[in-house]
Scaffold this motif. Structure first.
Motif, short mmCIF file in Angstrom:
data_model
loop_
_atom_site.label_atom_id
_atom_site.label_comp_id
_atom_site.label_asym_id
_atom_site.label_seq_id
_atom_site.Cartn_x
_atom_site.Cartn_y
_atom_site.Cartn_z
N LEU A 163 0.85 -1.18 0.00
CA LEU A 163 0.00 0.00 0.00
C LEU A 163 0.89 1.24 0.00
CD1 LEU A 163 -2.89 1.34 0.41
CD2 LEU A 163 -2.33 1.31 2.86
N ILE B 42 -7.96 -2.62 4.73
CA ILE B 42 -7.70 -2.23 3.35
C ILE B 42 -8.89 -2.59 2.46
CG2 ILE B 42 -6.16 -2.51 1.37
CD1 ILE B 42 -4.82 -1.21 3.74
N TYR C 256 -10.05 -3.17 -1.41
CA TYR C 256 -9.35 -3.53 -2.65
C TYR C 256 -10.31 -4.15 -3.65
CZ TYR C 256 -9.45 -8.41 -0.99
OH TYR C 256 -9.85 -9.64 -0.55
N LEU D 255 -6.85 2.55 1.84
CA LEU D 255 -7.40 2.44 3.19
C LEU D 255 -8.92 2.50 3.12
CD1 LEU D 255 -5.08 4.77 5.29
CD2 LEU D 255 -5.24 2.29 5.47
#
Length: 214
Positions: free
Chosen positions: A147, A162, A164, A174
């Motif tokens: 990240l 996180i 994604y 984040l």
């Protein structure tokens, strides 16, 4: 009534003349390119039938390059160069904004293994050098594994949540990150500068002024 008043039968700078049409093309080019690049980026990042990363990057890069070349050819003098650079910066920021606004449908609780602080030269965010914190992550299933942020989000060994994209089309972020209003605002400023330069210094507009009698 004179031909100058009608604007279409002989006005050298009216929208009905070649000079006027060329000036109008230069003026609307930045906004048109921004909309096209954003649409392509949003589709590439979020559509179910999105193209591969290679195709998306290749087409997007070619579109940005073509936009800069077209601007340089349409705008006169040094403004053609600086305006093209401003347009490139705005389009890169447009892509970055589309990336940040793209949907990230999965969330993982990850451990920060190590944080590396690096200096990075930024072109799309106003130029200059900035500090990037690259976090090496340990997440369930092995992804995401890294990240990048402009700040340290947790110490070594700390936990972060996180968001994604399971298809890995956009970079992880984040969970709950603020929208990229700063990037969007800077993109608008650069587009405004490029548009103002095109309106004032277009090659077609210069030819129209030179041809204008008296």
């Amino acid at each position: 009534m004179s031909s100058r008043a009608t604007g279409s039968t002989g006005s050298p700078a009216g929208t009905g003349s070649p000079a006027g049409a060329g000036s109008w093309t230069a003026t609307v080019l930045p906004a048109f390119c921004a909309v096209a690049v954003y649409a392509w980026s949003a589709w590439s990042f979020g559509a179910a039938s999105a193209p591969s990363t290679t195709v998306a990057v290749s087409v997007g890069g070619a579109a940005i390059l073509a936009s800069a070349v077209a601007y340089y050819l349409l705008v006169d003098g040094i403004m053609g160069l600086w305006g093209a650079l401003a347009l490139v910066g705005a389009l890169l920021l447009t892509v970055a904004t589309a990336d940040q606004w793209a949907s990230r449908g999965a969330v993982a609780d990850c451990v920060v293994v190590k944080v590396h602080e690096e200096r990075d030269v930024s072109v799309g965010e106003g130029g200059g050098e900035r500090t990037v914190y690259r976090h090496t992550l340990r997440c369930p299933g092995g992804y995401p594994s890294a990240l990048s942020e402009d700040r340290r989000v947790a110490p070594d060994g700390g936990e972060v949540r996180i968001a994604y994209d399971p298809r890995q089309r956009v970079a992880p972020a984040l969970e709950g990150s603020a929208p990229p209003w700063g990037q969007a605002f800077l993109a608008v400023l650069l587009l405004a500068a490029a548009t103002a330069g095109a309106r004032r210094f277009s090659r077609a507009g210069r030819r129209g002024r030179e041809d204008r009698p008296g």
